[in-house]
Each structure stands twice: as C-alpha cells, then as structure tokens.
Design a protein around this motif. Structure first.
Motif, short mmCIF file in Angstrom:
data_model
loop_
_atom_site.label_atom_id
_atom_site.label_comp_id
_atom_site.label_asym_id
_atom_site.label_seq_id
_atom_site.Cartn_x
_atom_site.Cartn_y
_atom_site.Cartn_z
N GLN A 67 0.83 -1.22 0.00
CA GLN A 67 0.00 0.00 0.00
C GLN A 67 0.85 1.26 0.00
O GLN A 67 0.51 2.25 -0.66
CB GLN A 67 -0.94 -0.01 1.21
N ALA A 68 1.95 1.23 0.73
CA ALA A 68 2.85 2.39 0.75
C ALA A 68 3.41 2.64 -0.65
O ALA A 68 3.49 3.80 -1.11
CB ALA A 68 3.98 2.17 1.75
N LYS A 69 3.80 1.56 -1.32
CA LYS A 69 4.31 1.70 -2.69
C LYS A 69 3.22 2.21 -3.63
O LYS A 69 3.48 2.99 -4.53
CB LYS A 69 4.88 0.37 -3.21
N SER A 70 1.98 1.78 -3.41
CA SER A 70 0.86 2.26 -4.23
C SER A 70 0.67 3.76 -4.04
O SER A 70 0.42 4.49 -5.02
CB SER A 70 -0.43 1.54 -3.86
N GLY A 71 0.77 4.22 -2.80
CA GLY A 71 0.66 5.66 -2.53
C GLY A 71 1.75 6.45 -3.24
O GLY A 71 1.49 7.50 -3.84
N LYS A 87 5.92 -3.34 -6.48
CA LYS A 87 4.64 -3.82 -5.97
C LYS A 87 4.38 -5.26 -6.38
O LYS A 87 3.86 -6.05 -5.59
CB LYS A 87 3.51 -2.92 -6.47
N ALA A 88 4.75 -5.61 -7.59
CA ALA A 88 4.54 -6.99 -8.06
C ALA A 88 5.35 -7.97 -7.20
O ALA A 88 4.85 -9.04 -6.82
CB ALA A 88 4.92 -7.12 -9.53
N GLU A 89 6.59 -7.60 -6.88
CA GLU A 89 7.43 -8.46 -6.04
C GLU A 89 6.87 -8.55 -4.62
O GLU A 89 6.84 -9.64 -4.02
CB GLU A 89 8.86 -7.91 -6.01
N GLU A 134 7.10 19.00 -19.38
CA GLU A 134 7.43 17.87 -20.26
C GLU A 134 8.85 17.38 -20.06
O GLU A 134 9.09 16.18 -20.07
CB GLU A 134 7.22 18.29 -21.73
N ASP A 135 9.81 18.27 -19.84
CA ASP A 135 11.21 17.88 -19.71
C ASP A 135 11.48 17.11 -18.40
O ASP A 135 12.47 16.39 -18.30
CB ASP A 135 12.14 19.08 -19.82
N LYS A 136 10.61 17.18 -17.40
CA LYS A 136 10.79 16.47 -16.12
C LYS A 136 9.89 15.23 -16.01
O LYS A 136 10.01 14.45 -15.08
CB LYS A 136 10.51 17.40 -14.95
N ARG A 137 9.02 15.05 -16.96
CA ARG A 137 8.03 13.97 -16.91
C ARG A 137 8.69 12.59 -16.96
O ARG A 137 8.24 11.65 -16.29
CB ARG A 137 7.06 14.13 -18.08
N ALA A 138 9.74 12.39 -17.69
CA ALA A 138 10.41 11.09 -17.85
C ALA A 138 10.85 10.52 -16.51
O ALA A 138 10.77 9.31 -16.27
CB ALA A 138 11.59 11.21 -18.80
N LYS A 139 11.34 11.40 -15.62
CA LYS A 139 11.78 10.96 -14.29
C LYS A 139 10.63 10.31 -13.52
O LYS A 139 10.78 9.25 -12.92
CB LYS A 139 12.33 12.17 -13.52
N TYR A 140 9.44 10.89 -13.59
CA TYR A 140 8.29 10.37 -12.87
C TYR A 140 7.71 9.11 -13.52
O TYR A 140 7.25 8.19 -12.84
CB TYR A 140 7.22 11.45 -12.69
N VAL A 141 7.76 9.06 -14.83
CA VAL A 141 7.31 7.86 -15.54
C VAL A 141 8.22 6.68 -15.16
O VAL A 141 7.75 5.55 -14.95
CB VAL A 141 7.30 8.09 -17.07
N GLU A 142 9.50 6.95 -15.05
CA GLU A 142 10.47 5.93 -14.62
C GLU A 142 10.16 5.46 -13.20
O GLU A 142 10.19 4.26 -12.90
CB GLU A 142 11.88 6.51 -14.70
N GLU A 143 9.82 6.39 -12.31
CA GLU A 143 9.45 6.03 -10.94
C GLU A 143 8.18 5.18 -10.92
O GLU A 143 8.09 4.22 -10.15
CB GLU A 143 9.25 7.29 -10.09
N ILE A 144 7.22 5.55 -11.75
CA ILE A 144 5.97 4.79 -11.82
C ILE A 144 6.26 3.33 -12.17
O ILE A 144 5.74 2.40 -11.54
CB ILE A 144 4.99 5.43 -12.84
N GLU A 145 7.09 3.12 -13.17
CA GLU A 145 7.44 1.76 -13.59
C GLU A 145 8.19 1.01 -12.49
O GLU A 145 7.95 -0.18 -12.27
CB GLU A 145 8.26 1.79 -14.89
N ARG A 146 9.08 1.71 -11.79
CA ARG A 146 9.83 1.09 -10.68
C ARG A 146 8.85 0.66 -9.57
O ARG A 146 8.94 -0.45 -9.04
CB ARG A 146 10.86 2.07 -10.13
#
Length: 191
Positions: A78-82, A113-115, A96-108
C-alpha cells in the motif's frame, strides 16, 4: 498402619486385598492385570494427547506469525501504491522535460509492488498451511483424549467388577478398553 500393629482401612481396600490374596488367578487377578495394562496404555495415550495439543498450539502460533508478516507486506504494498499515485500525479503536473523521471518512478513502483505482492501471497499460503497442520494436530489430540477417557472409564468399570464380582462387568471393562484401543489406533493413523 501405625507402629503399634493397629491397622485401619476402608471396605474398598479390604476387598482389593482380599481379592488379591485369596484369588490371584481368578477374577481379581485377571482384573488386576487388565487394569495395569489399561493404566499403562492410558498413560501413553495421555502423553500423546498432550504432545499433539502442544504441537497444535505451536503450529497455530507459526500461522499467526506468517499472517502478521503477510500483513506487513500488504502494508508495504500500500505504501508503494501511494508513492506510485504521487508519481503519476507528478507526471501529469510537471513540465514535459521532467516527466520522464516520474514515468520511470511509476514503472519502478509497479515492479516493486509486483514483487511485494508475490511475497505477501506466499506468506498467506504459508499461514494457511500452518493453520491446516494445526487443525490436524487438534483433531488427533481429540482422538487421543477420547481414547484416554475410554480407558479411564474401563479402569473404573474394572474396580466396579472387582467389588461386585459380576462377570458381565468384567466383560464391560474389556469392551470399553477395546473402544479405547480402537480410538488410540485411529489417532495413531491420523483418522
């Protein structure tokens, strides 16, 4: 018994002494042997009943520990979901130039969460397995307790048979003892 030769005992004691002294190979002798065997087997059954009850408690404790560990993993999930939700919000709000960093975090976070989910589900399964084993031990404990009780009743019937000198009571003793032995066998076979 005192040191002056004065001896006092109850009628039951007198009957048992009389039966043992005057009829060692008759009904009294038979009942004495039967009672000794029943008491010995009953003591073993009682020990096994206590051991299986203790095992059931330990297994239930292990189940509770695994359940707590699983709950901790779900809280971590749940913490990771938050954090993932915050990263998703940030990805929408930032330039737009900072968005990639957050998209990368989302994937991480999705990967983490899957693990975590797999670990939590594994712990829940382990908890269920411990619960199941605990229930099996308690069932076996109840069988040992039933067997012990039947043998105790059989011993009481032996005393009544000895006092009343009724042959049918001796047969009732043997029958109840047989029930105890059958219940003990069922327990030993985990039935």
């Amino acid at each position: 018994m005192s040191g002056h030769g004065f001896h006092v005992h109850g009628p039951h004691d007198h009957e048992l002494e009389h039966a043992a002294q005057h009829d060692p190979k008759g009904m009294g002798g038979q009942l004495a042997v039967i009672t000794a065997v029943l008491a010995t087997v009953g003591a073993m059954f009682s020990y096994m009943g206590g051991a299986t009850q203790a095992n059931a408690g330990l297994l239930k404790n292990d189940a509770a520990i695994k359940k707590t560990e699983a709950a901790n993993q779900w809280a971590f999930y749940q913490a990771k979901s938050g954090k993932q939700n915050l990263a998703e919000l940030a990805a929408v709000l930032v330039a737009e130039d900072k968005r990639a960093k957050y998209v990368e975090e989302i994937e991480r976070y999705k990967k983490e969460k899957a693990e975590i989910k797999l670990a939590a589900e594994k712990l829940e399964e382990e908890s269920k397995a411990f619960d199941h084993r605990s229930e099996q031990q308690m069932h076996q404990h109840h069988r040992w307790a039933q067997a012990t009780t039947a043998l105790q009743v059989s011993i009481a019937l032996a005393a009544i048979a000895l006092l009343t000198r009724k042959r049918w009571m001796e047969w009732a003793t043997l029958a109840m003892g047989g029930v105890g032995f059958v219940l003990g066998a069922l327990s030993a076979l985990h039935i």
